[in-house]
Design an enzyme around this catalytic site. Structure first.
Site, PDB file in Angstrom:
ATOM      1  N   CYS A 185       0.860  -1.174   0.000  1.00  0.00           N
ATOM      2  CA  CYS A 185       0.000   0.000   0.000  1.00  0.00           C
ATOM      3  C   CYS A 185       0.900   1.229   0.000  1.00  0.00           C
ATOM      4  O   CYS A 185       2.113   1.114  -0.143  1.00  0.00           O
ATOM      5  CB  CYS A 185      -0.962  -0.017   1.186  1.00  0.00           C
ATOM      6  SG  CYS A 185      -0.158  -0.216   2.792  1.00  0.00           S
ATOM      7  N   THR A 186       0.338   2.405   0.172  1.00  0.00           N
ATOM      8  CA  THR A 186       1.104   3.638  -0.010  1.00  0.00           C
ATOM      9  C   THR A 186       2.296   3.734   0.933  1.00  0.00           C
ATOM     10  O   THR A 186       3.452   3.819   0.510  1.00  0.00           O
ATOM     11  CB  THR A 186       0.200   4.869   0.162  1.00  0.00           C
ATOM     12  OG1 THR A 186      -0.925   4.749  -0.708  1.00  0.00           O
ATOM     13  CG2 THR A 186       0.960   6.151  -0.156  1.00  0.00           C
TER      14      THR A 186
END
Length: 286
Positions: A185-186
């Site tokens: 994810c980010t």
């Protein structure tokens, strides 16, 4: 001259009094003129804030002065000076809203039962060793992956983080339960929870990319397994790791390659659409 910076951070750790932490965090960030979003729960803290580099440094020192947050991993990036409209510091049941606060267990070491952390280098070693057996599993909302993702990644059809539990429970990914699965994810926070949820549901070999796409991009830029732009939840909308970034997104109106999200057709709405500058130009400045 002011140098705007943005910091992204989280820390899973038990907090007995989230409201007291909220008051302290609001005071600390306000005192240093920062804007952005900070979420606090009994599970820990998750934030993205920005301001002048000197003020951000003072804030980070203050954050780490609290014993439970002393080793918080902080990711830095360049800001524009107008990335957030205001400062928001709130208490929530979860610092990442999967909708299962009672399933998530946290101790002083972080999320209990989560996947094994892999540094960017360790990720490459795993792929080198296991080859095509390795599955990349995107832990973000599907619209984020339209402009950037790991090569051949599985991108679940989710509009919000809350949708992941139903996706996992649907059985459509059960065929992956015997394969090495790397969640990403980010900045890493969503995968802390997602990897635990997957392990709770019988996925046997689950990893999480330590530091998320941000840390991977700092390490390999566009010379590794990542392709495209990274969507970010601030005024920048997206960032690239180098001038060599490929453009994966397509304008929803004319199909021109673009990584540009805008509120369209409702300029005041929350829904964002991929549109090129030619189809939906930005308003002229004052």
């Amino acid at each position: 001259m002011a140098v705007p910076k943005i910091v992204l951070f989280y820390k899973f750790t038990p907090l007995a009094d989230p409201e007291a932490i909220r008051l302290w965090q609001h005071t600390l960030a306000s005192a240093h003129n920062l804007t952005g979003r900070i979420l606090i729960s009994e599970h820990g803290i998750n934030g993205t804030v920005g301001g002048d580099i000197a003020d951000v440094k003072k804030y980070v020192r203050g954050l780490r002065s609290y014993a439970a947050f002393k080793d918080t991993d902080v990711k830095w990036s360049d800001g524009t000076g107008a990335d957030f409209p205001r400062l928001s510091v709130k208490v929530r049941r979860e610092i990442v809203t999967f909708g299962v606060p009672d399933e998530v267990k946290v101790d002083e070491h972080g999320v209990v039962g989560g996947g094994e952390h892999l540094s960017p280098l360790a990720l490459h070693a795993l792929v080198s060793d296991r080859g095509d057996d390795v599955v990349f599993f995107d832990g973000r909302n599907s619209f984020e992956a339209q402009i950037g993702r790991f090569r051949d990644a599985i991108v679940p059809d989710v509009a919000t983080t809350r949708d992941f539990v139903a996706e996992l429970d649907s059985g459509r990914y059960d065929h992956l339960k015997s394969r090495p699965v790397v969640t990403y994810c980010t900045g890493g926070v969503r995968c802390e929870v997602l990897s635990a949820l997957m392990r709770n549901r019988g996925f046997g070999e689950v990893y999480q990319l330590d530091g998320g796409i941000v840390r991977y991009g700092e390490t390999f830029g566009d010379g590794g397994l990542w392709e495209g732009s990274l969507y970010v939840f601030d005024g920048r909308m997206n960032v690239e790791f180098s001038s060599d970034a490929v453009t994966l997104g397509r304008c929803s109106l004319c199909e021109t390659p673009t990584s540009r999200y805008r509120n369209h057709p409702d300029v005041d709405g929350r829904a964002q659409t991929l549109v090129c500058e030619s189809c939906v130009p930005d308003p002229a400045g004052p």
